[in-house]
Design an enzyme around this catalytic site. Structure first.
Site, PDB file in Angstrom:
ATOM      1  N   LYS A 281      28.616  52.714  45.706  1.00 16.18           N
ATOM      2  CA  LYS A 281      28.537  52.221  46.991  1.00 16.18           C
ATOM      3  C   LYS A 281      28.379  52.324  48.145  1.00 16.18           C
ATOM      4  CE  LYS A 281      30.595  47.342  46.829  1.00 16.18           C
ATOM      5  NZ  LYS A 281      31.848  46.455  46.208  1.00 16.18           N
ATOM      6  N   GLU A 361      40.691  35.682  37.667  1.00  8.59           N
ATOM      7  CA  GLU A 361      41.576  34.084  38.076  1.00  8.59           C
ATOM      8  C   GLU A 361      43.057  33.517  37.266  1.00  8.59           C
ATOM      9  OE1 GLU A 361      38.145  35.561  40.458  1.00  8.59           O
ATOM     10  OE2 GLU A 361      37.770  35.128  38.105  1.00  8.59           O
ATOM     11  N   ARG A 389      37.739  28.586  38.361  1.00  5.44           N
ATOM     12  CA  ARG A 389      37.417  29.189  37.447  1.00  5.44           C
ATOM     13  C   ARG A 389      39.505  29.415  36.441  1.00  5.44           C
ATOM     14  NH1 ARG A 389      33.476  33.523  37.573  1.00  5.44           N
ATOM     15  NH2 ARG A 389      34.388  34.958  36.191  1.00  5.44           N
TER      16      ARG A 389
END
Length: 637
Positions: A281, A361, A389
């Site tokens: 990344k 979540e 969510r």
């Protein structure tokens, strides 16, 4: 001429040499770094997938072959290669490119993704539809290892085998979501990644065998079958094989020739396959490689940090670290967002009291419910758009059993440049009808701390919403004690026949508009609601009955919002006041700055001033001083 200047569509990528492809990768990398420096945006995630994106467009034929990008915040190179390079300088700007896939923007954007872990489900559904309609084309789901931690991704993986379709899943393994990945799956993928050296060596041997004239292909088939037989006898299959996938990897994610070779094999397999790609990344930009969490999403580099006030997120983090010193039972839960929600300070000071559960979540909310039922005081820190969510868990596991869980809802209201999928307009309509749950909206840092203390000292669920914005300069009214269901006046003026009921930081915009009216001899009172639900109806009804006109200003969806609640309260009490509401339409706004979005719906100072000036009581004030009668006292929770 630069290689990128010759790329108008993915077809041109197929005609480049390997050397030109490597040059193309570096040109795209530089374009992304330079552009994000001016516009802000997702940096580290995009720099990590440039070579993978080039290889995908080299091997597959988009849009005939559909590429479904999970989350979608890593599609900058995809946009550049699919005819949007000339518009890339305006990414995330009003009227420019979206920072996420957008179907109305290009046929190469298959799904409008902005939340994680949806790619395998949607890609599988698309592939099944194509199969039933006998349409040609491959379907590829590109999902990061962080997004793979969510239950939705597991549900989809489990369903692939039952349908038996040749779905290609590219697992982009960079050991990161936004924060560092956590959990058993992350550790499992790390173990798989350690075999990268062996896999590289094995591919060289395979390539040598395949290159033998005349006998290579048949000999390679014999080698593959022999390896499978030995593996079946002596080794346990990996997780993906157990689910019915052919597993290829791990492979180096920045080696274009290897990526092209392996993806080509996956394309020809004709059965479900996982291609495990290991990437870095922030690749190619030292600061982003060293600190990919900070450089995941960045503001324009040209911003002057000396001029900025702290944000609500930063204030929340400081308050939580301070409260943790005072309250041993205080714990925090977040979903791969410990830094994004401001909890990194508390995590450093009290590492065992901050739980990062990964991109999960639903689990975060129900886990917090368990913590609360066990006697701890959890604060669940989530972005408004991601709390959506887990609404069922908020209802079923927290609100119905009336457990003392506090929700810190960051990025509520207008979010800005991330566009439709990230706007935080819907938390109030989604949550305000839930039993036992109160929603609070602080206007500044002092009220934010008061709201958190209020939540932690009570014995019922509380949600505290605040925007992605800087803390306004605080005023005296914010120091007034917090009372259940009630707000506080920010401006009171003699003879005012108009009242502004403002939610959260919008009270500061309303106060400034009221001050400008006062300079012209007109009067409008301003009341900070503080509560978006569980309002003290008797108190509010009596307060509003003394005004001819009322304006509600809320940073959220008008449909199902606070304005509708207040309208119902006034109708029930037979109030004669005329009511007007300023809020957002239910269709989320596209990318633009938060200030622009507020201005477009009249929620900035100028917009509130215009709304007030249009009211009869301002245009033709009746004049005369008015005494403030005592409001009814009611029981407080």
């Amino acid at each position: 001429m630069n290689v990128l200047d010759r790329i108008g569509s993915p077809e041109e990528v197929k005609r480049l040499s390997m050397r030109e492809l490597r040059n193309l990768a570096e040109e795209i990398r530089r374009l992304i770094i330079d552009t994000v420096g001016m516009t802000g945006g997702h940096l580290a995630s995009n720099l990590g997938v440039i070579e993978l994106t080039i290889a995908l467009h080299r091997v597959f034929d988009s849009p005939k072959d559909a590429m479904v990008w999970d989350v979608g915040h890593q599609t900058y190179a995809h946009k550049i290669l699919t005819g949007r390079a000339k518009d890339f300088s305006r990414i995330r700007q009003r009227g420019g490119l979206s920072g996420f896939p957008k179907r109305s923007e290009s046929p190469h954007d298959i799904f409008e993704t902005g939340h994680s872990s949806t790619s395998i489900s949607s890609a599988l559904g698309l592939l099944e539809a194509r199969s039933r309609r006998k349409e040609e084309g491959k379907v590829v789901a590109v999902i990061g290892d962080g997004a793979l931690t969510a239950g939705l991704a597991f549900e989809a993986l489990s369903n692939v085998a039952s349908l038996g379709l040749p779905l290609i899943v590219v697992l982009n393994d960079n050991k990161m979501s936004i924060s560092h990945n956590v959990g058993a799956l992350s550790r499992y993928l790390s173990k798989l990644s350690t075999s990268l050296r062996y896999q590289t060596f094995r591919r060289k041997i395979d390539a040598f065998v395949e290159s033998i004239p005349h006998f290579g292909p048949r000999l390679m088939d014999l080698v593959v079958r022999s390896k499978r037989a030995v593996k079946a006898i002596f080794f346990k299959d990996n997780f993906f094989s157990d689910l019915g996938f052919e597993y290829i990897g791990p492979i180096p994610g920045h080696n274009i020739p290897v990526l092209v070779q392996v993806l080509g094999r996956a394309k020809r397999l004709g059965r479900p396959v996982v291609v495990h790609v290991v990437t870095t990344k922030g690749k190619g930009y030292g600061k982003a490689e060293d600190d990919p969490e900070t450089f995941h999403g960045v503001s324009p580099y040209c911003a002057d940090p000396s001029e900025r006030r702290p944000s609500f997120t930063e204030a929340f983090g400081s308050i939580m670290a301070r409260l943790a010193d005072e309250k041993p039972g205080l714990v925090a839960v977040t979903a791969a967002m410990s830094k994004g929600t401001g909890l990194e300070g508390m995590a450093k000071k009290f590492p065992s009291r901050v739980y990062d559960v990964g991109i999960a979540e639903q689990h975060a909310v129900t886990f917090a419910a368990g913590l609360a039922s066990g006697g701890l005081r959890p604060v669940v820190a989530l972005y408004s758009t991601f709390l959506q969510r887990a609404v069922d868990q908020v209802l079923h596991d927290v609100a119905l059993p009336n457990l003392p869980v506090a929700f810190a809802i960051d990025r509520a209201g207008a979010v800005g440049e991330d566009g439709e999928t990230h706007q935080g307009f819907f938390d109030i309509p989604l949550l305000k009808a839930l039993p036992n749950l109160a929603i609070l909206a602080p206007s500044g840092a002092g009220e934010l701390e008061a709201c958190l203390r209020f939540a932690l000292e009570g014995f019922r669920p509380v949600a505290i919403r605040y925007p992605k914005a800087r803390i306004p300069c605080e005023e005296d009214f914010e120091s007034a004690p917090l009372e259940w269901g009630r707000g506080v006046f920010a401006r009171r003026r003699a003879a005012a026949q108009v009242l502004v009921l403002a939610l959260g930081p919008l009270v500061h915009e309303a106060a400034k508009a009221s001050d400008r009216l006062a300079d012209r001899g007109a009067a409008a009172d301003v009341y900070s609601l503080r509560f978006a639900s569980s309002l003290d109806e008797e108190y509010l009804g009596a307060l509003c009955s003394r005004y001819r006109e009322i304006l509600v200003a809320e940073d959220g969806a008008a449909a199902g919002g606070v304005g509708e609640t207040i309208s119902a309260i006034l109708q029930k009490r037979g109030a004669a006041a005329r009511l007007a509401c300023l809020g957002f339409p239910s269709s989320p706004a596209p990318q633009a700055s938060r200030d622009m979005l507020l201005a477009e719906v009249g929620l900035d100072e100028e917009g509130i001033l215009r709304a007030l000036e249009s009211m009869e009581s301002i245009a033709a004030p009746s004049g005369g001083a008015r005494a403030y009668e005592k409001l009814p006292a009611v029981a407080r929770w």
